[in-house]
Design a protein around this motif. Sequence first.
Motif, PDB file in Angstrom:
ATOM      1  N   ASN A1107      54.672  -6.132 101.560  1.00 36.81           N
ATOM      2  CA  ASN A1107      55.077  -7.379 100.905  1.00 36.81           C
ATOM      3  C   ASN A1107      54.490  -7.475  99.505  1.00 36.81           C
ATOM      4  OD1 ASN A1107      56.638  -8.253 103.058  1.00 36.81           O
ATOM      5  ND2 ASN A1107      54.911  -9.263 104.063  1.00 36.81           N
ATOM      6  N   HIS A1158      57.790 -10.965 110.483  1.00 34.35           N
ATOM      7  CA  HIS A1158      57.209 -10.560 109.207  1.00 34.35           C
ATOM      8  C   HIS A1158      57.593  -9.124 108.851  1.00 34.35           C
ATOM      9  CE1 HIS A1158      54.655 -14.133 109.342  1.00 34.35           C
ATOM     10  NE2 HIS A1158      54.437 -13.838 110.629  1.00 34.35           N
ATOM     11  N   SER A1162      60.468  -7.581 105.554  1.00 32.76           N
ATOM     12  CA  SER A1162      59.904  -6.666 104.574  1.00 32.76           C
ATOM     13  C   SER A1162      60.713  -5.379 104.512  1.00 32.76           C
ATOM     14  CB  SER A1162      58.444  -6.357 104.935  1.00 32.76           C
ATOM     15  OG  SER A1162      57.658  -7.534 104.907  1.00 32.76           O
ATOM     16  N   CYS A1256      60.417 -18.485 112.380  1.00 37.79           N
ATOM     17  CA  CYS A1256      59.545 -17.791 111.411  1.00 37.79           C
ATOM     18  C   CYS A1256      60.337 -16.766 110.627  1.00 37.79           C
ATOM     19  CB  CYS A1256      58.378 -17.149 112.146  1.00 37.79           C
ATOM     20  SG  CYS A1256      57.183 -16.350 111.058  1.00 37.79           S
ATOM     21  N   LYS A1259      62.432 -18.572 108.128  1.00 37.16           N
ATOM     22  CA  LYS A1259      61.567 -19.063 107.068  1.00 37.16           C
ATOM     23  C   LYS A1259      61.240 -17.971 106.069  1.00 37.16           C
ATOM     24  CE  LYS A1259      57.113 -21.332 106.358  1.00 37.16           C
ATOM     25  NZ  LYS A1259      55.905 -21.863 107.029  1.00 37.16           N
ATOM     26  N   ASN A1260      61.021 -16.758 106.586  1.00 33.12           N
ATOM     27  CA  ASN A1260      60.683 -15.642 105.693  1.00 33.12           C
ATOM     28  C   ASN A1260      61.898 -15.165 104.888  1.00 33.12           C
ATOM     29  OD1 ASN A1260      57.979 -15.595 106.439  1.00 33.12           O
ATOM     30  ND2 ASN A1260      58.377 -14.220 108.185  1.00 33.12           N
TER      31      ASN A1260
END
Length: 1294
Positions: A1107, A1158, A1162, A1256, A1259-1260
């Motif tokens: 990231n 997450h 990425s 989540c 949101k990312n």
Amino acid sequence: MRAAQGVTGDVKMAASDVLVALARSHFHFVMSELQSHLKAMRKVPDEIVLLTLGKMARRYALRCIPFVGMTLLALRTVLTQVGSGEVLHAVCSVLEQWSQGVGTYLCSWEQCPFPRKGAAQFCEAIYPVFRYVVANWLDCKEEEDKQAVLGAVAAMLGVLLHEEQHREHTWEQLLWLLQQYQEVRDTSRLTKSLSYVLEILEGVQTPMPQGTALAISTAVHRQLSDVTEEPGPAQKAVLSRCIMLQARMRPEETGVFLHSQLSGGSEAGRVAALGLLGVLARADAPAAREKLPQLVEAMRPLCSDPSAQVRRAVLEFSRELLSSGSQSCWPWDVVGHIFSEFSRTSGRLVAGGLFAWENPEDGAIRALCLDIVGSLDVTLRGMTKLLWPRLLQYVVPAQYSGMLIPLSRCLRALVERRERAGCEEEEEPDATDSQEQALGSPPASAIAAQLLSALRPVWGYRRREARRLTQPFCLPTARLPAPQALLARLLVVAAAPYPSRERAVAALQLLQALHGRIHRGLGAAWATEIPLLLQYLEGRTESSLASAEWERRVLKFLRASLEPVEDKAWTIGLSQELSQRLGSSAAGSWEKLFLYKALGTVLAACQDLRHVQGQVLRFLRETNPVELSEAKGMISVVSHAAESHFYLILDRVTLFSAAFTRDWSYQGSTGWKVQRRQKMERTWTIRAALMRTYSGIALHAPKEQLLTCVDKDIMGNILRLSRDNERDLQLKLALVQSIAEVSCAIQAVGDCGSFELSSKQEATRTLLDWIEREPWDSLVYGVFHALEELSKLRPPLSGKENRNLLAVCCQSVLSHPSEEQMKKGRKSVRAAVNMELLHRRGMEDLGHLIETLLEAEATSACFRNVVHVLKGWLTSAKEWERERALRVCTHVLAACKERCELTRGCPYKQFGSLVGLLGSLTSDCLATCRQRAWVCLGYLLQMQAKSMKVPQADEIRCLCEELNSPDTETFAETCTQIRKAVCRCIPAAQAVDFLTAILDSLRPVKPPRARAVRKWAFIFLVECRKEIVQEVPKILNTLYSYMQQSTHRPFLLRAVFLLARFHQEPVISSLLQKSLLMDSDTVELWRSLGRSILGIRILRGLVEKLNRAGSDRLGTDSSTCERHNRQTALETLTITRAISEVVLALRSTEELRQLLPHLLPSLLRWASEMLGAERRLLLMSSWRQLFLECAMHVEKPCRIFLSAIELVLGRCMVQKWTRLLVNRAVWARLEDPLAHPEGVRLLTRILLHAGLVSPCLVKNLLPWLDSCSVKLRVTATACFAEISRDRRTTGTSK
């Protein structure tokens, strides 16, 4: 008495004692009462009456005289009624005590207050009783009855001897008395009775019959010589008194009897006869003493008797003669026999050599000789004249050295008497007159002549002297030793204190006493020097007295003694005396070696240079060098003489060496082969002796003169003499010894200024060449010691020469086979053991050599060389080589610990590498290696504590002491604690050095030892985790480099895991520095981290890095931004490859699902960014080469990110969804820039169905809608378009 009737014996005795005590004041009352009981009723009286009568006669003999007649008359009436037993004993006791009382009265009648009575009156009363006893009681059988009758008969005989008419009958009963020696068991009472009778006979002066005298002598002698039942000392004294009494009365018969016993008979008989002679010698009996010369003549053969008891008896007789107090000559001439007897017993022990057995009898005889001489009374007048010539002549002969202690005491006492009297008293007329009186009177002159004629063969006097001795008024003229002989002999005895320190003290004290006789100029020097030597000997024992140091002090004393002597002739005489004694000394003995040194010292003090030169040349020419003892003696003489005549001696030796050098080449080339070999061996021997001579001269040379000649004239000649293609054993040993001694001599000079030994390099090369060619001989002859001494001299060796020296020496010592291999290869186990002991000595010498090199080197380079050389042996695969190297290492580190200046701070800089090297040896298979490794670590820590604060040093020393615990668990726990403490002391900057040493040690070791070695690395990484933060990249690179060449991969992976556990960010960053082309080692590292408990943490860290890598913009046109974008692209690709490997190795899918919101954005982001970037990446040659090597399609680099997404989703979704992704060509659409939005929508749809779209994740993805990157906005729009259509995520979309 009435109360005592019918009671026990003790009560009767007590009652009798009361009556005797009462008689002291009421004698007549008690005696009257006793007489009344004795005469009552004509019967045997009660026992208490008889006992009391006997005690009354013994206690009040003279007061009982008036009652003798009535008492004996009363006893006569009851004798017939007496049987045996207690009554007989009591009657005999009364007869004995009353008869002895009569004898007392006859000898001292004047003291009695009553009218005098004659002997006839008493004999008339006693004789009837005596006849009855002889007729009826002599044949009794019981032992106690016989003893009682013997006492009574002997006492009555003593009374009857006073009357002529009864004597014939008395002689008969006396013979019967002697016969009882064969009848009774206890002869002590019989002997006392015989002595009583003989005393009476001497008093009455009655001639004894010849046969009776012979019978008495025979009986007494038989008792004294009885070996079955030897009489006690008290009885011996009584028997000897019997002979003495008889000799007073019948000297002729006694002399004849003793003569017969001396000339024949048994051994015990001869011993007894000699003892009786001693009694006669000290007896105050002139008639008996007149017969001594004849008896001594008969004693002559006994001096050579093989029996030790007889010889001891002869010496005891000699003691009695000497203690008789006579001032005549003949008793004092037996002194010679005492010394000859001592020499005889000592010579037998010396003749036996090392294997002689100490005979206890000979030892007792020597002790007796010492005691006799030590007890000589020198206080009588005239003793100096009598003893001085007889004692002084025994100082010099070597066989009498053991007698020196008492001899010194006597001579010192005689000297003191002479000094007190001013040397005049002993020559005064009194002494001469006493001798004239002893020798000149008619009867005594004949006695002396007879005795001295008997002494001629006994004590070995020469005939000429014996003739002088037989003349009246003449004393024997002994041959007194020369002053130089006295000094030489006493010096030898004083220098050898080991057999007896007291003997050395006696020799020094005698020297001080005889200083006036030796030389008048020695008094002042010896008054100072001898007390110092005696003070040095005081309190020292054989174990605490160094022989070499004591010998040096004695030689120094000799030199100081000769300095004030200006008499050249006297000094020359002393050197001649020493040379003469050299010829008579045993070859190779200590005495001869000392005489050589003493002679050299005398030559050094001699002022006659011609004599000194002649003596030196004589020894150089006449010495047989084949005999090592002679060669050593020659070297001692020449070297000690050089102390004062350095240039003269060096010149003579150099001329002799030059002449010999000219001749040896010619002699070695002529003759047959055998002859040439013999000549060559003799040449080698002479050269070896000359080399040692040069070094000996250097050792004894004056310091101020040595440096001017040592380089060329001494060391140069030594090296010249050693040059040869072939060296024998003696030449090698001489070379080593000479170099070492010359080096020591130069060091002894002290401040040498700018002096440098130019021949040092040549000497060093010579020794090293020998070590390389013959390492075994180099160990035998101690070459390391020579190198050690040589290394202390200037100029210092260069670094290359030092390394070569260390390598050669270590190779010669440490490379020998083990003890087990030597035992297998040799026939003798003893030879293998000797070789092992020799190796141990070689290792000690090597340690001393290294210590010397460290001291001589001015920098720390030498210590680094030592560590470098020893490291190869410490990591050897052969355990015996490691053990030897550790022994040397222990010695070196111990020296460095005590003297930190040796290392110049080098151990502190190499502490980590040394700990790593030694730490690997703490788990060696050999217990000795383990123990020494711990000791070395302790030394290192103590050195480290001196340079920096190490609070654990004391703790570690205490822990090292616990390593001797037999408990296995305690030992293991102690080792772990020591490892932790040591690791905490390693500086962070040396972490890589420590790990490198540990990893290097893993290569040759076996698995059991490897496991223990790994503990060091693990403990270090755990205990020092805070200190090594800055060193993590270097440590990781080190571990990575060893993975490519080591078989211990699990250990290395475990080490990386520990690093990542405490330092995750540095580890991840270091691993990402590897190229995108991951080799198998890098892949294995990422996978091992993924499999570990740290896997999800590592993955999260990679995601964060991925990231952060995209935080910069990529769309600028500047060249700087372009390069940055390219580097970012490479970084992201590398991180993605790492993520793929970690995800592939993860064990937990659930944790991966939690991280998916997450991780997926990425990866998808960079897959979108890489669409259409093929042309730009082609411009990067490294990138092109990378993809070519990977056999990948260069046109589609985003495939790396898509492969990672595919791998992640494959681990998070069930198999039907992964198949659906493949069936609908999602991955192909995502790779195509035109079909990419469609691929995103399909991917999102499947994720929705799989339940992997979480708030989540949404949101990312939301920030992508406002991204400056068009590709990201397109991807986000496609994703959210699909999400908005799905009813399950309507709330989420909103």
